[in-house]
Motif scaffolding. Structure first.
Motif, PDB file in Angstrom:
ATOM      1  N   SER A 288       0.807  -1.218   0.000  1.00  0.00           N
ATOM      2  CA  SER A 288       0.000   0.000   0.000  1.00  0.00           C
ATOM      3  C   SER A 288       0.839   1.266   0.000  1.00  0.00           C
ATOM      4  CB  SER A 288      -0.920   0.015   1.227  1.00  0.00           C
ATOM      5  OG  SER A 288      -0.156   0.097   2.422  1.00  0.00           O
ATOM      6  N   ASP A 289       2.084   1.194   0.522  1.00  0.00           N
ATOM      7  CA  ASP A 289       2.897   2.406   0.684  1.00  0.00           C
ATOM      8  C   ASP A 289       2.165   3.400   1.588  1.00  0.00           C
ATOM      9  OD1 ASP A 289       4.989   4.157   0.407  1.00  0.00           O
ATOM     10  OD2 ASP A 289       4.781   4.441  -1.751  1.00  0.00           O
ATOM     11  N   SER A 290       1.439   2.867   2.565  1.00  0.00           N
ATOM     12  CA  SER A 290       0.589   3.701   3.429  1.00  0.00           C
ATOM     13  C   SER A 290       1.406   4.627   4.311  1.00  0.00           C
ATOM     14  CB  SER A 290      -0.279   2.824   4.331  1.00  0.00           C
ATOM     15  OG  SER A 290      -1.139   2.013   3.584  1.00  0.00           O
ATOM     16  N   HIS A 291       0.969   5.891   4.337  1.00  0.00           N
ATOM     17  CA  HIS A 291       1.493   6.866   5.288  1.00  0.00           C
ATOM     18  C   HIS A 291       0.372   7.408   6.172  1.00  0.00           C
ATOM     19  CE1 HIS A 291       4.717   6.797   2.298  1.00  0.00           C
ATOM     20  NE2 HIS A 291       5.496   7.401   3.167  1.00  0.00           N
ATOM     21  N   ARG A 292      -0.891   7.170   5.756  1.00  0.00           N
ATOM     22  CA  ARG A 292      -2.064   7.652   6.485  1.00  0.00           C
ATOM     23  C   ARG A 292      -3.032   6.496   6.732  1.00  0.00           C
ATOM     24  NH1 ARG A 292      -1.315  11.480   2.353  1.00  0.00           N
ATOM     25  NH2 ARG A 292      -0.656  13.544   3.096  1.00  0.00           N
ATOM     26  N   PRO A 293      -3.815   6.560   7.799  1.00  0.00           N
ATOM     27  CA  PRO A 293      -4.738   5.464   8.106  1.00  0.00           C
ATOM     28  C   PRO A 293      -5.709   5.138   6.972  1.00  0.00           C
ATOM     29  CG  PRO A 293      -4.526   6.918  10.009  1.00  0.00           C
ATOM     30  CD  PRO A 293      -3.786   7.585   8.881  1.00  0.00           C
ATOM     31  N   SER A 294      -6.155   6.149   6.230  1.00  0.00           N
ATOM     32  CA  SER A 294      -7.139   5.911   5.166  1.00  0.00           C
ATOM     33  C   SER A 294      -6.599   5.048   4.032  1.00  0.00           C
ATOM     34  CB  SER A 294      -7.636   7.246   4.596  1.00  0.00           C
ATOM     35  OG  SER A 294      -6.542   8.030   4.134  1.00  0.00           O
ATOM     36  N   CYS A 295      -5.282   4.893   3.954  1.00  0.00           N
ATOM     37  CA  CYS A 295      -4.672   4.101   2.885  1.00  0.00           C
ATOM     38  C   CYS A 295      -4.419   2.657   3.295  1.00  0.00           C
ATOM     39  CB  CYS A 295      -3.357   4.766   2.461  1.00  0.00           C
ATOM     40  SG  CYS A 295      -2.517   3.984   1.075  1.00  0.00           S
ATOM     41  N   VAL A 296      -4.421   2.392   4.576  1.00  0.00           N
ATOM     42  CA  VAL A 296      -4.085   1.047   5.076  1.00  0.00           C
ATOM     43  C   VAL A 296      -5.084   0.015   4.572  1.00  0.00           C
ATOM     44  CG1 VAL A 296      -3.790  -0.384   7.138  1.00  0.00           C
ATOM     45  CG2 VAL A 296      -2.960   1.972   7.122  1.00  0.00           C
ATOM     46  N   GLY A 297      -4.571  -1.106   4.094  1.00  0.00           N
ATOM     47  CA  GLY A 297      -5.427  -2.189   3.615  1.00  0.00           C
ATOM     48  C   GLY A 297      -5.764  -2.129   2.144  1.00  0.00           C
ATOM     49  N   THR A 298      -5.203  -1.150   1.428  1.00  0.00           N
ATOM     50  CA  THR A 298      -5.543  -1.014   0.008  1.00  0.00           C
ATOM     51  C   THR A 298      -4.714  -1.903  -0.912  1.00  0.00           C
ATOM     52  OG1 THR A 298      -4.083   0.918  -0.102  1.00  0.00           O
ATOM     53  CG2 THR A 298      -6.442   1.348   0.209  1.00  0.00           C
ATOM     54  N   ALA A 299      -3.659  -2.531  -0.403  1.00  0.00           N
ATOM     55  CA  ALA A 299      -2.843  -3.402  -1.259  1.00  0.00           C
ATOM     56  C   ALA A 299      -2.165  -4.483  -0.438  1.00  0.00           C
ATOM     57  CB  ALA A 299      -1.795  -2.583  -2.021  1.00  0.00           C
ATOM     58  N   TYR A 300      -1.810  -5.555  -1.111  1.00  0.00           N
ATOM     59  CA  TYR A 300      -1.203  -6.699  -0.440  1.00  0.00           C
ATOM     60  C   TYR A 300      -0.540  -7.604  -1.483  1.00  0.00           C
ATOM     61  CZ  TYR A 300      -5.430  -8.828  -2.312  1.00  0.00           C
ATOM     62  OH  TYR A 300      -6.417  -9.233  -3.163  1.00  0.00           O
ATOM     63  N   THR A 301       0.205  -8.581  -0.992  1.00  0.00           N
ATOM     64  CA  THR A 301       0.708  -9.678  -1.821  1.00  0.00           C
ATOM     65  C   THR A 301       0.166 -10.970  -1.245  1.00  0.00           C
ATOM     66  OG1 THR A 301       2.761  -8.463  -2.212  1.00  0.00           O
ATOM     67  CG2 THR A 301       2.742 -10.797  -2.796  1.00  0.00           C
ATOM     68  N   GLU A 302      -0.374 -11.824  -2.089  1.00  0.00           N
ATOM     69  CA  GLU A 302      -0.859 -13.121  -1.622  1.00  0.00           C
ATOM     70  C   GLU A 302       0.235 -14.168  -1.805  1.00  0.00           C
ATOM     71  OE1 GLU A 302      -4.802 -16.001  -1.819  1.00  0.00           O
ATOM     72  OE2 GLU A 302      -4.626 -14.285  -3.182  1.00  0.00           O
ATOM     73  N   PHE A 303       0.543 -14.865  -0.719  1.00  0.00           N
ATOM     74  CA  PHE A 303       1.519 -15.960  -0.727  1.00  0.00           C
ATOM     75  C   PHE A 303       0.773 -17.260  -0.442  1.00  0.00           C
ATOM     76  CE2 PHE A 303       3.780 -12.135   0.647  1.00  0.00           C
ATOM     77  CZ  PHE A 303       4.883 -12.127  -0.195  1.00  0.00           C
ATOM     78  N   PHE A 304       1.162 -18.330  -1.126  1.00  0.00           N
ATOM     79  CA  PHE A 304       0.446 -19.595  -0.989  1.00  0.00           C
ATOM     80  C   PHE A 304       1.188 -20.548  -0.047  1.00  0.00           C
ATOM     81  CE2 PHE A 304      -0.780 -17.508  -4.853  1.00  0.00           C
ATOM     82  CZ  PHE A 304      -2.165 -17.581  -4.807  1.00  0.00           C
ATOM     83  N   ALA A 305       1.595 -19.980   1.069  1.00  0.00           N
ATOM     84  CA  ALA A 305       2.253 -20.736   2.139  1.00  0.00           C
ATOM     85  C   ALA A 305       2.222 -19.863   3.384  1.00  0.00           C
ATOM     86  CB  ALA A 305       3.697 -21.082   1.753  1.00  0.00           C
ATOM     87  N   GLU A 306       2.496 -20.474   4.519  1.00  0.00           N
ATOM     88  CA  GLU A 306       2.548 -19.732   5.770  1.00  0.00           C
ATOM     89  C   GLU A 306       3.884 -18.996   5.857  1.00  0.00           C
ATOM     90  OE1 GLU A 306       0.625 -18.765   9.526  1.00  0.00           O
ATOM     91  OE2 GLU A 306      -0.063 -19.714   7.672  1.00  0.00           O
ATOM     92  N   ILE A 307       3.831 -17.678   5.992  1.00  0.00           N
ATOM     93  CA  ILE A 307       5.033 -16.856   6.152  1.00  0.00           C
ATOM     94  C   ILE A 307       5.015 -16.308   7.571  1.00  0.00           C
ATOM     95  CG2 ILE A 307       6.330 -14.854   5.321  1.00  0.00           C
ATOM     96  CD1 ILE A 307       6.052 -16.955   3.165  1.00  0.00           C
ATOM     97  N   ARG A 308       5.980 -16.736   8.389  1.00  0.00           N
ATOM     98  CA  ARG A 308       6.019 -16.288   9.788  1.00  0.00           C
ATOM     99  C   ARG A 308       7.268 -15.479  10.123  1.00  0.00           C
ATOM    100  NH1 ARG A 308       1.207 -16.321  11.877  1.00  0.00           N
ATOM    101  NH2 ARG A 308       2.305 -15.877  13.828  1.00  0.00           N
ATOM    102  N   SER A 309       8.221 -15.441   9.196  1.00  0.00           N
ATOM    103  CA  SER A 309       9.478 -14.741   9.470  1.00  0.00           C
ATOM    104  C   SER A 309      10.067 -14.208   8.176  1.00  0.00           C
ATOM    105  CB  SER A 309      10.484 -15.688  10.128  1.00  0.00           C
ATOM    106  OG  SER A 309      10.925 -16.667   9.192  1.00  0.00           O
ATOM    107  N   GLU A 310      11.082 -13.354   8.310  1.00  0.00           N
ATOM    108  CA  GLU A 310      11.772 -12.818   7.134  1.00  0.00           C
ATOM    109  C   GLU A 310      12.440 -13.935   6.339  1.00  0.00           C
ATOM    110  OE1 GLU A 310      11.220  -9.890  10.270  1.00  0.00           O
ATOM    111  OE2 GLU A 310      12.418 -11.744  10.285  1.00  0.00           O
TER     112      GLU A 310
END
Length: 270
Positions: free
Chosen positions: A172-194
């Motif tokens: 999202s490149d969010s800097h303000r609350p109104s932008c949060v949740g507008t973008a994501y990446t879907e991964f087809f596995a459990e990601i719990r760490s870097e």
């Protein structure tokens, strides 16, 4: 699972308006399961989460990243393996090829943020790309959907990723609350760490960027005045980079003098 791969926090970015605690709450409400904290040249947002994580939802995935300001190729998203610390990454101003060497030496991955975005801030609108397009081959991924970018910018990024065979990520490149949740990446596995994230991307497993466009950006609000803002950032980035040059050199010498020597030789035409 869905992870927002480009998040700026109040605790870590000068222009961030969203506390980490609020970020997590808003992302959960939007059905997103994790976030990559990618503050400008700082890990302070992630540090804040780390020291206060017991007060927040510990099931929500918070990953450590950074958006690094290079001197010649705009903004680059960097992810290091779990537990790996490179203080050099909090000192803006390295050239992109040196940054790539450092990150890969430590087992990390990196890719351009909004690669077809604004002048000075983005890879394709910077001098490194104009002089040496082969730098694209050295990246591990590209940000192909950024909800704060115009549609043509994201389309250009996707074309580059396709041309060079790089996985595309969304944030999202969010800097303000109104932008949060507008973008994501879907991964087809459990990601719990870097490290999970790095292994997933390096394996060639599919990544699916998604989301919607955000229409409350500073660019849209101030119109042509945004050009002045961009030039101001360029001067700020140049000045800040120069002020940190000695500290970068010392940090690099402590980290890996061989890389420093190779860079100095290339810069001097040896």
């Amino acid at each position: 699972m869905k992870i927002d791969m480009h998040c700026h926090t109040k605790e870590g970015s000068l222009d961030g308006k969203i506390p980490v605690r609020q970020y997590i709450e808003l992302l959960k409400k939007n059905g997103i399961h994790g976030m990559l904290v990618s503050d400008h040249n700082s890990y302070n947002g992630y540090r804040y989460w780390k020291y206060h994580r017991k007060e927040m939802d510990e099931d929500f995935v918070v990953l450590k990243g950074i958006e690094y300001d290079t001197i010649d190729a705009g903004h680059i998203l960097v992810i290091l393996p779990t537990g790996v610390k490179v203080p050099l990454l909090e000192l803006r101003g390295m050239p992109v090829n040196l940054l790539i060497d450092i990150v890969h030496r430590h087992g990390g991955i990196l890719g351009p943020a909004h690669p077809c975005g604004e002048r000075f801030l983005s890879l394709t609108n910077n001098r490194k790309f104009r002089k040496q397009k082969t730098v694209l081959e050295r990246f591990d991924f590209m940000e192909t959907f950024n909800s704060c970018e115009p549609e043509e910018s994201n389309e250009g990024a996707q074309l580059l990723a396709d041309a060079y065979g790089k996985p595309g990520l969304g944030g999202s490149d969010s800097h303000r609350p109104s932008c949060v949740g507008t973008a994501y990446t879907e991964f087809f596995a459990e990601i719990r760490s870097e490290t999970d994230l790095i292994n997933y991307i390096q394996s060639g497993a599919p990544t699916v960027p998604g989301g919607c466009y955000y229409h409350g950006t500073t660019r849209e609000k101030i119109g042509k005045m945004n050009e002045l803002l961009v030039f101001s950032f360029w001067f700020y980035n140049k000045g800040s980079g120069l002020l940190r040059r000695h500290r970068r050199t010392e940090a690099l010498r402590a980290d890996d003098e061989n890389i420093l020597n190779r860079y100095e030789e290339n810069r001097n035409g040896v």
